[in-house]
Design an enzyme around this catalytic site. Structure first.
Site, PDB file in Angstrom:
ATOM      1  N   ASP A  60      -5.699 -92.404 -43.637  1.00 48.72           N
ATOM      2  CA  ASP A  60      -5.153 -93.334 -42.655  1.00 48.72           C
ATOM      3  C   ASP A  60      -4.454 -92.509 -41.567  1.00 48.72           C
ATOM      4  OD1 ASP A  60      -3.975 -95.305 -41.233  1.00 48.72           O
ATOM      5  OD2 ASP A  60      -2.572 -95.964 -42.765  1.00 48.72           O
ATOM      6  N   THR A  93      -5.806 -96.646 -35.721  1.00 48.87           N
ATOM      7  CA  THR A  93      -4.803 -95.598 -35.459  1.00 48.87           C
ATOM      8  C   THR A  93      -5.467 -94.238 -35.223  1.00 48.87           C
ATOM      9  OG1 THR A  93      -4.559 -95.457 -37.855  1.00 48.87           O
ATOM     10  CG2 THR A  93      -2.874 -96.644 -36.668  1.00 48.87           C
ATOM     11  N   THR A  94      -6.613 -93.995 -35.869  1.00 51.02           N
ATOM     12  CA  THR A  94      -7.310 -92.718 -35.666  1.00 51.02           C
ATOM     13  C   THR A  94      -8.072 -92.745 -34.338  1.00 51.02           C
ATOM     14  OG1 THR A  94      -7.580 -92.533 -38.053  1.00 51.02           O
ATOM     15  CG2 THR A  94      -8.932 -91.097 -36.706  1.00 51.02           C
ATOM     16  N   ASP A 393      -3.711-102.552 -43.530  1.00 51.39           N
ATOM     17  CA  ASP A 393      -4.673-102.541 -42.419  1.00 51.39           C
ATOM     18  C   ASP A 393      -5.584-103.759 -42.472  1.00 51.39           C
ATOM     19  OD1 ASP A 393      -3.616-100.252 -41.520  1.00 51.39           O
ATOM     20  OD2 ASP A 393      -5.315 -98.945 -41.924  1.00 51.39           O
TER      21      ASP A 393
END
Length: 556
Positions: A60, A93-94, A393
């Protein structure tokens, strides 16, 4: 009050112009490279050592960047991006870091050619506006009540996570939990507060398949007097309090002068009568379960157990709020203010169960709960922590869809469509902004390229084929199957993304890239530590730009 004055000391150093831009871009690329391999379903895991010496295994993006200890200010700013993304939409988020890193990377060539950063930023903002227009055009509305589609969407969004091997389980849990806490605000708006009203309880032991969403609340508490109070009540009447049921101690120091021996008895009797009156006021409403956030004295416990009422004390405020939402009770501050309408009657069953070595109280089978608990079981703490991160998530994705039920293609297809459309439009952009605009279009290809890299396929061949398919801005649903690296129709494979997440990713990444490009100076007012015994310089030394470059701006 006098405004603070910035005194220029000998320790004040500065970097200037192009060098700063290069430094910031390199730092941002370094952050992006750290988590580039965690994008997509075939991504690598990272093992992090935290400050306490424990380990975390995750892919994550936000969880990884949270643990990083980086001194460079531009890199810190990049890490904040993934936090923003996590707070706002909880996923992507990545992607946001990879995209922002790429936007800065393509800007480097223009900085070398002495383009002004403002020109580049203007072109980027224009590209962002056009990208959002493309998103709106290719977005597909869905019916929130169609469970199969919703499950497919949540599954495809968490298919890149570590828990994707458990397939439908996490998607089911996330969808059930968010559906329970969704509140209709009218006018087609829905409020889904997953932070406040969904609690994730991790209990090591058992199979991961034993995880469930409880239609109610589970708390890590037992009744006060287990032998005397009931541990299972069907359709309980629940009263929630926010006040202590014990005698109030005197403020500071209270002196009482007793002349006779009997006076002591009178004092004790006063205490007992006060507690008895509190209990009588509560017992008037015939509750089966009394829960208070504060203390509860032995005497009150005695009165309750005599009346056949179970009691729980010292509950967290957040848990109390959840119980109120689940069973329809109202938290009362003083027992004399109690009304019949404050009693919660919505719960189906109250039960205390032992799981492992600990006792848990369940208030479940509620009629119309607006709060719930997700009980996660699993073999180890590390696995449970990772499942919880992925579940958060998944719940965010479900919440985004409930709030804005629109889908865009996944598997890099959206980025390729946006890139192809922007490339076409760049020919109509006038002036010097044309080239940065085109570079921004190329930067969008970073996401499908990274997906292809992480699949282990021939990146150049795959990207060329994809660009050919998207060249005219059509075929918006052609992307990469993240498991095999094959070029595929993502609609058939059900590889989707939430519209909210994509739009937020684009906005955050481009705005952050613009922010970092507009920094032309880093000024550090931090004094360098002097070795013991060294004499301080008698007068401020003027440093040349060359000296400043050789020194680190911020100490490690």
């Amino acid at each position: 009050m006098q405004a603070p004055v910035l005194v220029l000391k000998d320790s004040l150093k500065r970097e200037s112009g192009t060098k700063v831009h290069h430094g910031n871009i390199q730092a941002s690329k370094a952050v992006a490279d750290i988590i580039r391999t965690t994008l997509g379903p075939r991504s690598m895991l990272k093992m992090l050592l935290d400050a306490a010496g424990g380990i975390v295994v995750t892919n994550d993006g936000n969880a990884i960047l949270r643990e990083l200890d980086i001194a460079h200010p531009a890199a810190k700013s990049m890490i904040e991006l993934s936090r923003t993304q996590d707070e706002e939409v909880g996923d992507g988020t990545t992607s946001v870091i990879v995209l922002a890193g790429e936007m800065l990377h393509v800007a480097e060539a223009f900085i070398d050619k002495h383009y002004h950063p403002t020109v580049i930023c203007r072109a980027y903002n224009k590209a962002l506006e056009d990208a959002i227009v493309v998103l709106d055009k290719i977005a597909m509305s869905i019916d929130v009540k169609d469970r199969a589609t919703m499950l497919g969407l949540v599954k495809s969004c968490i298919g890149t996570k570590f828990t994707s091997q458990f397939g439908d389980l996490i998607a089911d849990l996330a969808l059930d939990a968010t559906t329970i806490v969704g509140v209709d605000l009218g006018q087609g708006l829905r409020e889904v507060d997953i932070k406040k009203y969904i609690k994730v309880e991790k209990v090591p032991g058992g199979q991961l398949e034993d995880s469930v969403v409880l239609k109610g609340v589970m708390i890590n508490k037992d009744v006060i007097a287990p032998g005397k109070m009931r541990r299972k009540i069907v359709n309980p009447r629940i009263i929630l309090l926010d006040c202590p049921l014990e005698y109030k101690k005197g403020e500071n120091q209270t002196n009482a002068e007793l002349l006779k021996e009997e006076d002591w008895g009178v004092l004790l009797k006063l205490e007992e009568e006060y507690i008895e009156s509190l209990c009588v006021q509560i017992l008037k409403f015939k509750p089966d379960l009394v829960i208070t956030e504060k203390g509860l004295s032995d005497l009150a416990c005695h009165y309750f157990s005599k009346a056949g009422v179970s009691a729980i004390r010292r509950l967290r405020k957040t848990d109390n709020n959840r119980i109120a939402k689940a069973c329809g009770a109202v938290i009362v501050n003083r027992p004399d203010e109690l009304q019949e309408s404050d009693v919660g009657t919505g719960a189906g069953i109250f039960e205390v169960k032992k799981i492992g070595d600990e006792f848990f109280a369940f208030i479940v089978d509620c009629k119309e709960p607006k709060a719930c608990t997700v009980l996660l079981r699993g073999p180890s703490k590390d696995l449970l922590n990772e499942v919880e991160r992925n579940l958060q998530d998944a719940m965010s994705v479900a919440r985004n869809i409930l709030k804005n039920p629109k889908l865009v293609p996944g598997g890099g297809a959206t980025e390729l469509t946006v890139s192809a459309t922007l490339k076409q439009k760049s020919s109509s952009v006038e002036g010097i902004e044309k080239w940065p605009y085109e570079a921004a279009a190329i930067a969008f290809e970073a996401i499908p390229r990274t997906l292809a890299q992480n699949c282990g396929v021939n990146v150049i061949r795959t990207m060329t084929a994809l660009q050919g398919k998207h060249a005219n801005g059509e075929n918006a649903w052609i992307g990469i199957d993240g498991n095999t690296g094959a070029i595929t129709d993502v609609k058939e494979k059900k590889i989707w993304d939430a519209y909210n997440v994509k739009a937020q990713t684009f906005k955050t990444a481009i705005e952050a890239a613009c922010l970092l490009l507009r920094i032309d100076d880093i000024v550090s007012g931090i004094k360098k530590k002097q070795p013991p015994g060294a004499k301080a310089p008698s007068k401020p030394q003027v440093e040349t730009e060359g000296d400043a470059d050789n020194e680190q701006i911020i100490p490690e």
